[in-house]
Enzyme design. Structure first.
Site, PDB file in Angstrom:
ATOM      1  N   LYS A   1       0.819  -1.223   0.000  1.00 38.48           N
ATOM      2  CA  LYS A   1       0.000   0.000   0.000  1.00 38.48           C
ATOM      3  C   LYS A   1       0.850   1.270   0.000  1.00 38.48           C
ATOM      4  O   LYS A   1       0.620   2.181  -0.791  1.00 38.48           O
ATOM      5  CB  LYS A   1      -0.910   0.038   1.234  1.00 38.48           C
TER       6      LYS A   1
ATOM      7  N   HIS B   1      -4.485  -9.367  10.186  1.00 43.82           N
ATOM      8  CA  HIS B   1      -5.350  -8.646  11.141  1.00 43.82           C
ATOM      9  C   HIS B   1      -6.668  -9.385  11.393  1.00 43.82           C
ATOM     10  O   HIS B   1      -7.686  -8.762  11.680  1.00 43.82           O
ATOM     11  CB  HIS B   1      -5.664  -7.231  10.629  1.00 43.82           C
TER      12      HIS B   1
ATOM     13  N   ASN C   1      -3.004   6.462   5.717  1.00 45.97           N
ATOM     14  CA  ASN C   1      -2.306   5.509   6.585  1.00 45.97           C
ATOM     15  C   ASN C   1      -0.804   5.528   6.340  1.00 45.97           C
ATOM     16  O   ASN C   1      -0.119   4.540   6.529  1.00 45.97           O
ATOM     17  CB  ASN C   1      -2.859   4.090   6.315  1.00 45.97           C
TER      18      ASN C   1
END
Length: 479
Positions: A130, A200, A153
């Protein structure tokens, strides 16, 4: 290029808002809301010295702070704004749901606070890649002469970007699954999901829930939903998304692209999506050599970034110039030094098996340094796919036995050094043992496939320890 997005202006005066969590998102959110006339209460689980200092600064601005009580919903709350890391099953959110109170994340708040004619968002998510892709995208947009920033982020707060004085033409926005979970109304100009792999799951509860949160990035896209042809799950998320009329599915591939795809042909990155007569024509964008480093997964990152830029109307020349100008962040497949004919490469950022597999695929033969906190991961698939590339393996960290057992099952002939220590000095020993296993022409690769917190503050510190150990090895001539 692109199109401006109309923002919804809300009247915050007197609105009673609870902000969940102090920190990098909570404090700016509380201040932004208070500045607009909201009655803000911050709740925080912790009650340590740092929290008390932060609370005092907010209270001086008329913001109420409750420390050590992140579970109770303050009476009269009309909206909750949460830090992205707060898990959905926390009692505060159950209380909000029971009271019919909406919960937003900081990304949702930033979206709602955009001014008239706000800059469109080109959004990026995925299990891995990302940050690199978002920064590549920003570099390409800058090369096109656009006012832009890599935000979200990625270290730059979206709230700061949206509310600051600087005006942007377009924003390159990295969004995590946590952020997307709490961002129900974000609508990007175009968006990409790079890949999907288990990660996650303790936070999301299941792979299905994790994928669903990632897929939110496609909702309401205007021009392009960019997906990875090698990862069918990303294409499935595009199919499930409710997008604006005329929005297109754009694939990227490391092979020859079909119509409406970007891909690779004879060492060139080419576009068959944003060209006239895409059934027959293709546009050269850049050379594979323009991508640094030219590892397969990084070429995929470059193609995704190029697809989003092309969706915004950027020309091919800017794609090439932007990729050439881009420099990767530290600890992402970063060559450290060549010692005794062996190249030492730092990919400490490879904190899960998916990232480690991509890193291992970039080199051959490899002495692999791995281990740390497994976070519930299993390693059989990673080892099985990478076994033929391994000259040797050095294991360290709390959960190294899980990797050792996978190696015994799927690569029993590969020599393994198991370092029974978790102190930070173990990295120097790991590098010395890797040097002993390596031969000239090999690559010693730190791609741990695990988190770092059993031994180091973060993956940056782990990568720095590796680089220091390599330089020490070079200086002593022990290779």
């Amino acid at each position: 290029m692109g199109s401006r997005q109309v923002s919804e202006q809300l009247d915050w005066r007197g609105k009673r808002v609870t902000v969940a969590g102090l920190g990098v998102s909570g404090i700016p959110a509380a201040r932004a809301l208070a500045a607009r006339g909201a009655v803000v209460t911050v709740v925080n689980d912790g009650d340590d010295e740092r929290s008390r200092t932060q609370a005092a600064a907010l209270e001086a601005d008329g913001i109420t702070v409750r420390l050590g009580d992140g579970a109770t919903l303050p009476a009269g709350t009309e909206l909750v704004v949460t830090a992205p890391g707060w898990q959905p099953d926390k009692p505060l959110f159950a209380a909000a749901a029971e009271a019919g109170v909406e919960v937003w994340g900081d990304v949702e708040l930033a979206w709602r606070l955009r001014g008239p004619g706000a800059a469109p968002w080109l959004a990026v998510t995925g299990t891995n890649g990302k940050t690199t892709t978002t920064r590549m995208l920003a570099s390409i947009l800058e090369a096109a002469g656009l006012r832009t920033a890599a935000v979200g982020n990625i270290g730059v707060s979206l709230l700061d970007a949206v509310l600051g004085e600087e005006e942007y033409d377009v924003l390159a926005v990295e969004l995590s699954s946590y952020q997307l979970h709490w961002a129900p109304s974000v609508r990007a100009h175009s968006a990409a999901v790079l890949n999907l792999a288990p990660d996650h799951l303790d936070w999301h509860g299941s792979m299905e829930a994790y994928a669903a949160d990632k897929g939110r990035i496609y909702e309401g896209n205007q021009v392009a939903c960019v997906y990875n042809t090698a990862d069918p799950a990303t294409e499935e998320l595009v199919r499930e998304a409710d997008v604006e009329e005329g929005c297109r599915a754009i694939g990227f591939t490391l092979g020859t692209p079909g119509p409406s795809q970007l891909g690779v042909v004879e060492g060139l990155l080419v576009d068959r999506a944003f060209v006239e007569n895409r059934q027959k024509n293709a546009q050269e964008l850049a050379e594979v050599a323009d991508v640094r480093p030219p590892a397969p997964h990084n070429i995929a990152n470059a193609l995704a970034a190029a697809a989003l830029a092309r969706a915004f109307g950027v020309d091919a020349k800017a794609v090439r110039e932007g990729l050439r100008a881009f420099r990767p962040d530290p600890h992402r497949i970063e060559p450290v030094e060549e010692v005794g004919g062996v190249m030492y490469v730092d990919d400490s950022k490879a904190t899960n098996t998916h990232a480690a597999e991509a890193s291992l695929a970039a080199y051959e033969p490899i002495v692999w340094i791995a281990g740390g906190l497994a976070k519930g991961a299993t390693f059989d698939e990673l080892v099985e796919r990478s076994a033929k590339r391994l000259r040797g393996v050095v294991l360290m960290g709390a959960d190294r036995a899980l990797i050792r057992e996978a190696l015994a099952r799927h690569a029993p002939e590969v020599p393994v050094v198991d370092l029974d220590r978790t102190d930070t000095g173990a990295m120097s020993e790991a590098v010395r043992e890797a040097a002993r296993l390596a031969r000239p022409g090999d690559t010693v690769l730190l791609a741990p496939a695990c988190a770092s917190m059993d031994m180091f503050t973060n993956y940056n510190k782990r990568g720095e320890a590796f680089a220091d150990a390599v330089r020490e090895l070079a200086a002593t001539g022990d290779a």
